[in-house]
Enzyme design. Structure first.
Site, short mmCIF file in Angstrom:
data_model
loop_
_atom_site.label_atom_id
_atom_site.label_comp_id
_atom_site.label_asym_id
_atom_site.label_seq_id
_atom_site.Cartn_x
_atom_site.Cartn_y
_atom_site.Cartn_z
CG ASP A 18 -4.40 -5.18 -0.96
OD1 ASP A 18 -5.32 -5.24 -1.78
OD2 ASP A 18 -4.51 -5.58 0.21
CG ASP A 59 1.91 -8.21 0.85
OD1 ASP A 59 1.49 -7.17 0.32
OD2 ASP A 59 1.16 -9.12 1.23
N1 GLY Z 1 -2.72 -6.00 2.15
C1 GLY Z 1 -3.64 -6.66 3.00
C2 GLY Z 1 -4.62 -5.75 3.63
O1 GLY Z 1 -4.75 -4.60 3.27
O2 GLY Z 1 -5.29 -6.18 4.53
#
Ligand code: GLY
Length: 419
Positions: A204, A146
């Site tokens: 994601d 992330d």
């Molecule tokens: N990347 C975590 C979410 O979309 O909640």
């Protein structure tokens, strides 16, 4: 700065066609966009003033849940160990902050940058610089994919809107840490370091590729881009079902074979978690934009068509999972809608039948800009949009504002105005 786009567009129209009246429809569009800008500016500046001296970032509002409600939505019994404890009652509804090491930390600085881009308001720029600088330590963070979201949405926008020499170094150092998570035998970047999976990759993760593409352009080193392309190819092969919905989590064995396919934040392993579908269409549109590889474009189109087919709400804002049982209290996910709108506007420019995607994006943007989703100034704990869902199976962030809903909403508005 929107007025600059409008001015440029107007100048072009004048030179091509001579003087003519603006169509009535754009006059009404102006009203809702002006209102959205006014709300966004007010909310962001008042939140920034509240947190100016804090190291924390605004993430959401504290929310709770009832187990029976979760079980109704999930259509199965839940194991109490898998859900978060409800917050103390006195916190409910209040602004919930996060540290700079949280996956969402880049969205508030990013929203300040985007609102500055929309309005040209220098107070927004000053706060964007202040909040972006708070994220400087993230350049050293190595334990998550992330960092792409965190640093690209903050420093990445800073580079675009207020370039200076030090920003590039932050982006490349962060990209090095993201690149270090790439495993060539598997062909993917490792998403998470927690949990019992051998090598978890979540859909994601497609969003974090943008930082790698940027790092190759900034450094002249193709390795970041090559890893991003491999990751997108491997994900295309393993994350999708024949109907173009996708799994949330695919975990790999060390030889690159699939260990497990499942969900973390969706209704069940075979369901279509709304934000996952949004990350997918955004990610493959981005990969096509960066590579001109038509396999990525085709995937984006298939996912986009699936989304338009599967979302049945009249306002085009999806429920939190496309397979959630629909009832009057089924939570929406405005964050998924904002991500879809932003992706669709780009996708519209890449395909001959693109008008249907920009029309759909406009419907989303108009819904999000109406009273059902857009906050009143001074309400909603300073967030712009209401009604997103973070992780319903964990009882976490259900029907709340989320900083990333605000970010992608502003990004989509800008793209809409630049079309
Ligand atoms: N990347 C975590 C979410 O979309 O909640």
């Amino acid at each position: 700065m929107r007025h600059n786009y409008l001015f440029a567009a107007m100048a072009l129209a004048l030179s091509l066609t001579g003087c003519r009246q603006q169509p009535a429809s754009s006059a009404s569009q102006e009203a809702w966009i002006d209102h959205a800008e006014e709300v966004a500016t007010y909310q962001l500046l008042s939140t920034a003033a509240d947190l100016e001296d804090s190291l924390m970032m605004p993430r959401t509002r504290w929310s709770g849940y009832e187990t029976a409600f979760l079980e109704k939505q999930l259509e199965h019994k839940i194991n109490e160990d898998s859900i978060h404890a409800n917050p103390p009652k006195e916190l409910l509804g209040q602004r919930r902050l996060c540290s700079v090491y949280d996956w969402t930390s880049g969205f508030f600085p990013g929203s300040l940058w985007l609102a500055y881009e929309l309005t040209g308001n220098d107070s927004l720029k000053a706060q964007a610089i202040r909040f972006t600088n708070k994220l400087n330590p993230v350049r050293k963070q190595t334990n998550t994919h992330d960092v792409g979201f965190m640093v690209n949405c903050s420093y990445g926008n800073a580079l675009r809107l207020a370039p200076n020499d030090t920003i590039k170094e932050v982006l490349i150092e962060t990209a090095d840490n993201l690149y270090a998570r790439f495993n060539p035998a598997i062909g993917c970047i490792r998403s998470w370091d927690f949990g019992a999976w051998n090598f978890p990759v979540i859909i994601d993760n497609m969003m974090n590729l943008e930082l790698l593409f940027k790092a190759s352009k900034l450094s002249g080193d193709r390795k970041y881009r090559d890893a991003a392309v491999r990751h997108a190819q491997t994900t295309l092969k393993n994350h999708f079902r024949p109907d173009y919905t996708c799994y949330h989590v695919v975990s790999y064995n060390n030889d690159g074979t699939v260990e497990r396919k499942q969900t973390h934040q969706g209704k069940n392993d075979e369901s279509a978690w709304a934000r996952g579908q949004a990350w997918a269409v955004y990610g493959y549109t981005l990969c096509y934009k960066e590579t001109q590889d038509t396999a990525f474009l085709q995937q984006a189109v298939h996912v986009a068509d699936m989304i338009m087919n599967r979302v049945k709400t009249t306002d085009c804002i999806p429920y939190w999972d496309f397979d959630a049982p629909v009832a009057s209290d089924t939570p929406r996910d405005a964050s998924a809608a904002a991500v879809i709108a932003s992706a669709f506007i780009d996708l519209a420019g890449f395909v001959p039948e693109g008008q249907k995607y920009s029309d759909y994006a406009l419907r989303i943007l108009q819904s999000l800009s109406g009273k059902d989703y857009l906050a009143e100034k001074g309400e909603n704990e300073g967030f712009i949009l209401m009604h997103s869902t973070g992780s319903l199976p964990h009882g976490s962030e259900i029907d709340v504002p989320l900083n990333y809903a605000d970010y992608y909403y502003l990004e989509a508005l800008i793209k809409y105005l630049k079309q």
